[in-house]
Design an enzyme around this catalytic site. Structure first.
Site, PDB file in Angstrom:
ATOM      1  N   GLU A 178       0.811  -1.226   0.000  1.00  0.00           N
ATOM      2  CA  GLU A 178       0.000   0.000   0.000  1.00  0.00           C
ATOM      3  C   GLU A 178       0.840   1.271   0.000  1.00  0.00           C
ATOM      4  OE1 GLU A 178      -2.983  -0.246   3.090  1.00  0.00           O
ATOM      5  OE2 GLU A 178      -3.935  -1.987   2.161  1.00  0.00           O
TER       6      GLU A 178
ATOM      7  N   GLU B   4      -5.431  -8.589  -0.516  1.00  0.00           N
ATOM      8  CA  GLU B   4      -6.178  -8.247   0.704  1.00  0.00           C
ATOM      9  C   GLU B   4      -7.626  -8.029   0.319  1.00  0.00           C
ATOM     10  OE1 GLU B   4      -4.836  -5.304   3.526  1.00  0.00           O
ATOM     11  OE2 GLU B   4      -2.723  -5.685   3.074  1.00  0.00           O
TER      12      GLU B   4
END
Length: 502
Positions: free
Chosen positions: A174, A293
């Site tokens: 991320e 995710e």
């Protein structure tokens, strides 16, 4: 339109082969995922390494093929060297991503040992927040190089003569998020990802690499982030990641169950972006997707805001999942299967205690959350070839989406087992949905079982005291009528219809 749905599946109309790694999961040094989750020395079920046996058995029940580690936000401030070597010499560190103390009792080597006992493969992430290409290639050398160098011989000195042979590596986590240690612009990240990938593959050419995509589909830079990143590292990487979580914060269940339509659009947009960059580069190489995710996550937000900082393994992100959460997880699995031609890896985040299908009590038992069941069913029965689902269904309008089909479904043909499995969610909250499944191209078949997960209380959850409050049964109504299956999908239900071919 009458409340009836129809689905046609043709044997030769295929989406693609299922890569078993789409049923992967995730363990981060966060909350009780590691300490008190998979690792708890002194627990009655713990083995000689401190791995909880009761948790291992529940994980084996899902047949998890790959597990991502060690993060997550955690990895962007992590020094992998802290977690190897004699445990008594390992440092305790301030862990800034989740504001806890990391004791480093569990690290890379313990994780690889645990993976072997869990019958799964490791998916390792490298720190591209506070570190870079040099540390990334050193980690690959420690883990994968046979011997004869400082770092490979250090691994041997730590008791691991054979290399770990970790195949799959994530290039950070991320990196577009301002919450991330060492967050970067797309250009900054694309360059460091390319250079890290280059030297990691120089150390071990057999590995495959996942570049960071957008942290979620609502990021202001999506999908320009993907375009820029791939433009800079296209030749060096093999996958790009997707992350997405959903929550029913507005207490609007009909809208909540429609959110998988956004997941469909997210996947398709990333595929289009990958293919656009491929076209601009005149490349024959195709980038596939790692949805590493995904889950429902919102129940624990308020409790997490009250946690005192700088403790060891506090109960963080411990969502207690209810029946409606399991329905959306089922639809998210269907979304992934519907693009099995391009989504080759996926990780339900996470595996134990932290937004997880498995919960534990420290020193006590372990139990299955509601979301365990669709995850387990898809992993066990969703192997083979995904078929193109031609679906007609009554629809409804929700707050965020219009024309939402009550039926969400996909079929998987397992030629080796001689089976077709239909996964189906009935999104209707008050009515059963009759479903006709046309299988004329398969010839004869019979119903093996019709598994149903249903509950009159959408908010019902499994707990330590009531671990089977929401659990599946095999009393679903499916009968053969010529070349069709006539099924009834209960209101707000997850269904697995297993058919044996003649």
């Amino acid at each position: 339109m009458a409340m009836k749905a129809k689905m046609i599946v043709e044997k030769d109309f295929t989406v693609g082969e299922v890569d078993k790694r789409i049923y992967g999961s995730f363990i981060e040094h966060l909350g009780r995922a590691v300490y008190g989750g998979i690792y708890e020395p002194g627990h009655p079920s713990a083995d000689e390494q401190g791995f909880r046996g009761d948790v291992l058995e529940l994980i084996k029940g899902i047949d998890v093929p790959i597990v991502r580690y060690p993060g997550g936000n955690f990895v962007s401030g992590y020094n992998w060297e802290d977690g190897v070597g004699p445990v008594e010499l390992r440092p305790k560190r301030l862990e800034l991503a989740w504001r806890t103390i990391e004791p480093n009792l569990f690290g890379l080597n313990e994780f690889v040992d645990w993976c072997r006992k869990a019958n799964t493969a490791p998916m390792m992430a490298v720190n591209l927040g506070t570190r870079g290409p040099n540390e990334a290639r050193q980690l690959v050398e420690y883990a994968n190089h046979p011997s004869g160098t400082q770092l490979s011989d250090l691994r041997i000195a730590h008791g691991y003569k054979q290399p770990h042979q970790i195949k799959t590596w994530c290039l950070g986590n991320e990196m577009d998020g301002p919450w991330q240690i060492g967050a970067k612009t797309a250009s900054e990240y694309g360059r460091i990802a390319a250079e890290s990938a280059k030297v990691m593959k120089w150390v071990d050419p057999s590995i495959e690499l996942v570049a960071c995509g957008s942290s979620n589909l609502t990021m202001a830079t999506f999908p320009e982030w993907e375009r820029t990143v791939l433009d800079l590292c296209y030749n060096e990487v093999d996958y790009i990641s997707l992350h997405q979580y959903y929550g029913n914060r507005d207490k609007d269940t009909a809208n909540f169950l429609a959110q998988s339509m956004g997941m469909d659009a997210f996947i398709n947009t990333v595929i289009s972006t990958c293919d656009y960059v491929q076209a601009t580069k005149r490349s024959k190489k195709r980038i596939n997707l790692s949805f590493d995710e995904w889950n429902v996550w919102y129940h624990s937000n308020e409790a997490d805001s009250r946690i005192e900082p700088w403790s060891v393994a506090p109960p963080q992100l411990e969502d207690v999942y209810n029946h409606e959460d399991a329905l959306l997880v089922g639809s998210m699995l269907i979304s992934i299967l519907k693009r099995a031609d391009r989504v080759k890896m996926a990780c339900l985040a996470q595996l134990v205690n932290v937004i997880a299908p498995i919960m534990t009590a420290n020193g006590g038992g372990a139990w299955k959350q509601t979301i365990y069941y669709p995850y387990m069913h898809a992993s066990i029965f969703g192997r083979g070839t995904v078929l193109v689902p031609l679906i007609s269904s009554p629809k409804y309008d929700a707050k965020d989406y219009t024309d939402v089909p009550y039926l969400d479904s996909v079929a998987v043909h397992n030629a080796e087992a001689g089976e077709v499995t239909v996964f189906a969610v009935n999104r209707h909250l008050s009515e059963a949905l009759p479903l006709e499944i046309d299988l004329r191209s398969f010839g004869g078949f019979r119903v093996l079982e019709h598994i149903v997960l249903e509950c009159d209380d959408l908010k019902a959850a499994n707990t330590q005291d009531a671990p089977d409050r929401v659990a599946p049964h095999s009393k679903g109504a499916s009968v053969i009528d010529g070349n069709t299956v006539q099924a009834s999908l209960g209101k707000a239900s997850w269904n697995v219809i297993r058919l044996k071919l003649a």
